[in-house]
Design a protein around this motif. Structure first.
Motif, PDB file in Angstrom:
ATOM      1  N   ARG A 140       0.851  -1.192   0.000  1.00 12.98           N
ATOM      2  CA  ARG A 140       0.000   0.000   0.000  1.00 12.98           C
ATOM      3  C   ARG A 140       0.874   1.224   0.000  1.00 12.98           C
ATOM      4  N   ASN A 141       0.451   2.247  -0.738  1.00 16.65           N
ATOM      5  CA  ASN A 141       1.164   3.517  -0.663  1.00 16.65           C
ATOM      6  C   ASN A 141       0.240   4.681  -0.903  1.00 16.65           C
ATOM      7  N   LEU A 142       0.748   5.868  -0.671  1.00 16.80           N
ATOM      8  CA  LEU A 142      -0.018   7.103  -0.799  1.00 16.80           C
ATOM      9  C   LEU A 142       0.913   8.155  -1.379  1.00 16.80           C
ATOM     10  N   ALA A 143       0.512   8.791  -2.454  1.00 16.72           N
ATOM     11  CA  ALA A 143       1.357   9.843  -3.039  1.00 16.72           C
ATOM     12  C   ALA A 143       1.172  11.140  -2.244  1.00 16.72           C
ATOM     13  N   LEU A 144       2.272  11.760  -1.851  1.00 19.16           N
ATOM     14  CA  LEU A 144       2.220  13.016  -1.104  1.00 19.16           C
ATOM     15  C   LEU A 144       2.315  14.217  -2.029  1.00 19.16           C
ATOM     16  N   ARG A 145       2.584  13.957  -3.296  1.00 15.75           N
ATOM     17  CA  ARG A 145       2.567  15.009  -4.314  1.00 15.75           C
ATOM     18  C   ARG A 145       2.351  14.349  -5.652  1.00 15.75           C
TER      19      ARG A 145
END
Ligand SMILES: CC(C)(COP(=O)(O)OP(=O)(O)OC[C@H]1O[C@@H](n2cnc3c(N)ncnc32)[C@H](O)[C@@H]1OP(=O)(O)O)[C@@H](O)C(=O)NCCC(=O)NCCS
Length: 146
Positions: free
Chosen positions: A134-139
């Motif tokens: 799982r990941n989340l883009a911060l930009r």
């Protein structure tokens, strides 16, 4: 063949080599000169190149966050493959991570990259099928899939 630490002066040759490899994933931020410079500052002892008289034959970006090691963008230029160079770069990186007291190392490889998966299997990196990545883009990032 000299297995040595990468410096930012190697960047242009390495980037050109990465772009010649298939089935790898890059982006316009982390893999820019600034992004790689930041990675080298944080990980000054675990990023290696194979240097053949000024030609970059291979590269491995090893890093750690103080707990886990992580390997990115392992690549050997086409004309240098199947000679054990990838294995040598992995050994240099794992030795350096051990010296940083890191006890476990992870990496990502596209499922469809048969060569990459066969290589990592041979290096002893097992597949964890009990986990979801799982990941989340911060930009916003522009993907560059080769
Ligand atoms: C994967 C890669 C780094 C291997 O580099 P290399 O220097 O050729 O690897 P080695 O010579 O050390 O090979 C070690 C072992 O890996 C396995 N392997 C390597 N290439 C393989 C291929 N094309 N097919 C199947 N197995 C392969 C073999 O088991 C090999 O052992 P053997 O020579 O005794 O058969 C190189 O093919 C490459 O840069 N590919 C493009 C980028 C990439 O996919 N990177 C990995 C994912 S991020």
């Amino acid at each position: 063949m000299d297995i040595r630490l990468m410096t930012i002066d190697d960047y242009d040759k390495i980037y050109a080599m990465w772009m010649s490899c298939r089935n790898m994933g890059f982006n316009d931020v982390d893999d820019s000169r600034e992004g790689i410079e930041r990675f080298l500052r944080r990980n000054p002892t675990t990023v290696f190149v194979a240097d053949d008289n000024g030609t970059i034959a291979g590269v491995i970006l090893g890093g750690n966050d103080g707990r886990r090691g992580f390997i990115h963008h392992m690549a050997v230029a086409e004309q240098y493959r199947h000679q054990g160079l990838g294995t040598k770069l992995v050994a240099a990186c794992l030795d350096a991570l051990r010296a940083e007291h890191i006890s476990k190392v992870a990496l990502l490889v596209f499922k469809y990259n048969d060569t990459g998966n066969a290589f990592w299997e041979k290096q002893g990196f097992t597949v964890r099928d009990d986990l979801n990545y799982r990941n989340l883009a911060l930009r916003e990032l522009v993907r560059i899939d080769t």
